[in-house]
Design a protein around this motif. Sequence first.
Motif, short mmCIF file in Angstrom:
data_model
loop_
_atom_site.label_atom_id
_atom_site.label_comp_id
_atom_site.label_asym_id
_atom_site.label_seq_id
_atom_site.Cartn_x
_atom_site.Cartn_y
_atom_site.Cartn_z
N HIS A 30 -52.57 -27.14 -57.00
CA HIS A 30 -52.24 -26.24 -58.12
C HIS A 30 -51.23 -25.18 -57.69
O HIS A 30 -50.23 -24.94 -58.38
CB HIS A 30 -53.51 -25.57 -58.63
N PHE A 31 -51.47 -24.54 -56.54
CA PHE A 31 -50.55 -23.51 -56.07
C PHE A 31 -49.17 -24.10 -55.77
O PHE A 31 -48.15 -23.46 -56.04
CB PHE A 31 -51.11 -22.85 -54.80
N THR A 32 -49.14 -25.31 -55.20
CA THR A 32 -47.87 -25.93 -54.87
C THR A 32 -47.07 -26.26 -56.11
O THR A 32 -45.86 -25.98 -56.19
CB THR A 32 -48.10 -27.21 -54.04
N VAL A 33 -47.72 -26.85 -57.11
CA VAL A 33 -47.03 -27.21 -58.35
C VAL A 33 -46.59 -25.96 -59.10
O VAL A 33 -45.45 -25.86 -59.58
CB VAL A 33 -47.94 -28.09 -59.23
N ARG A 34 -47.49 -24.97 -59.19
CA ARG A 34 -47.17 -23.75 -59.94
C ARG A 34 -46.03 -22.97 -59.30
O ARG A 34 -45.20 -22.38 -60.01
CB ARG A 34 -48.43 -22.87 -60.04
N SER A 35 -45.96 -22.96 -57.98
CA SER A 35 -44.90 -22.22 -57.28
C SER A 35 -43.69 -23.08 -56.98
O SER A 35 -42.75 -22.62 -56.33
CB SER A 35 -45.44 -21.63 -55.99
N ARG A 36 -43.73 -24.34 -57.43
CA ARG A 36 -42.65 -25.30 -57.19
C ARG A 36 -42.38 -25.46 -55.69
O ARG A 36 -41.24 -25.44 -55.24
CB ARG A 36 -41.37 -24.89 -57.94
N GLY A 37 -43.44 -25.63 -54.94
CA GLY A 37 -43.32 -25.89 -53.51
C GLY A 37 -42.74 -24.74 -52.73
O GLY A 37 -41.86 -24.94 -51.89
N PRO A 266 -58.33 -16.65 -59.17
CA PRO A 266 -57.99 -15.82 -60.34
C PRO A 266 -56.86 -14.83 -60.06
O PRO A 266 -56.10 -14.48 -60.97
CB PRO A 266 -59.30 -15.10 -60.66
N LEU A 267 -56.73 -14.37 -58.81
CA LEU A 267 -55.66 -13.43 -58.47
C LEU A 267 -54.30 -14.11 -58.37
O LEU A 267 -53.27 -13.42 -58.31
CB LEU A 267 -55.97 -12.72 -57.15
N SER A 268 -54.29 -15.44 -58.35
CA SER A 268 -53.02 -16.15 -58.19
C SER A 268 -52.06 -15.88 -59.35
O SER A 268 -50.84 -15.95 -59.17
CB SER A 268 -53.26 -17.65 -58.07
N ALA A 269 -52.59 -15.56 -60.52
CA ALA A 269 -51.72 -15.25 -61.66
C ALA A 269 -50.83 -14.05 -61.34
O ALA A 269 -49.63 -14.04 -61.68
CB ALA A 269 -52.56 -14.99 -62.91
#
Length: 320
Positions: A30-37, A266-269
């Motif tokens: 999720h973090f990788t996709v959301r931040s585009r790697g 939750p803090l990732s937003a």
Amino acid sequence: MDTLDSVIVNINDHLWTYLLIPLVVGAGLHFTVRSRGVQLRLLPEMFRVVKEKTPPRADGRKQVSSFGAFTISAAARVGTGNIVGGAFGFRELAAGGIGAAIQQGIRRGMFSNEAGLGSAPNAGAAAEVSHPVKQGLVQSLGVFFDTLLVCTMTAFIVLVTNPELSGRQGADLTQTALSDTLGGWAGHFLTVVVFMLAFSSMIGNYHYGETNIQFITRKRWVLPGYRVLVLSAVVLGSLGSVSVVWNLADVFMGLMALINLAAIIPLSAIAFRLLDDYLAQRRAGLEPVFTRDRMPDLRGVQCWDPVRLTVPSAQAPERV
């Protein structure tokens, strides 16, 4: 002792197989996709930021730079998990197949770089930077340094000696590989290195705990109790079998990761908003600067006051 070890192994298997590994893999994707790697896309930016110099305070006192915070956290991370733990996994590969080796690799990987455990930010937060994303990028280098560099070096040292996997493991396997390749002095040298790294890791993690306890509570009995607990763990760890110590470490690391992931997911937003702000400033040709008035909807921010030192602009690429 064997009964205790088997109980701990069963707890580990259930904790990591059915809960922690799926959670870590899912959150990582999720973090990788959301931040585009971001961990690969901004690798050049990581090296740019880590070289930045930090100006002294108004009173002339030196501040902690990005590189300084990185080395502090590395000193607390790089230890037996990198040099000794890298040797664990060969035996699993030979005995249990690829699946067991991957599972063991994830455990040792988290042990070596502490990614997701929530310990490295204790040192990273001390850095004086103009934007929080800068130190986040610098701390990301820890995964490449600890796991891809140090652990890979350990693995190649063992592999080039063509070891007998059924007879030795862990520190014994690494020490034997060095001795067979370079001579008997190398085994003694590794003993000294492991001792120094383990000692620095112990001191660093103790300081993390003491600092957090002082922040959480001012009760006088808590800190002495924590010190007694740490000393007891050191004594019992030196007396216990290697298998019990490593398996217990896996249990506590898993619990740390669960607690930390429950907070950072939750803090990732907020982290993604900060990343977007950082990249927008870089695309505008600015040296990114963050103050809390840029996100007035965030409450409880105790740092990043609007009145900060002016950071000179620097050339930035058109796209980051």
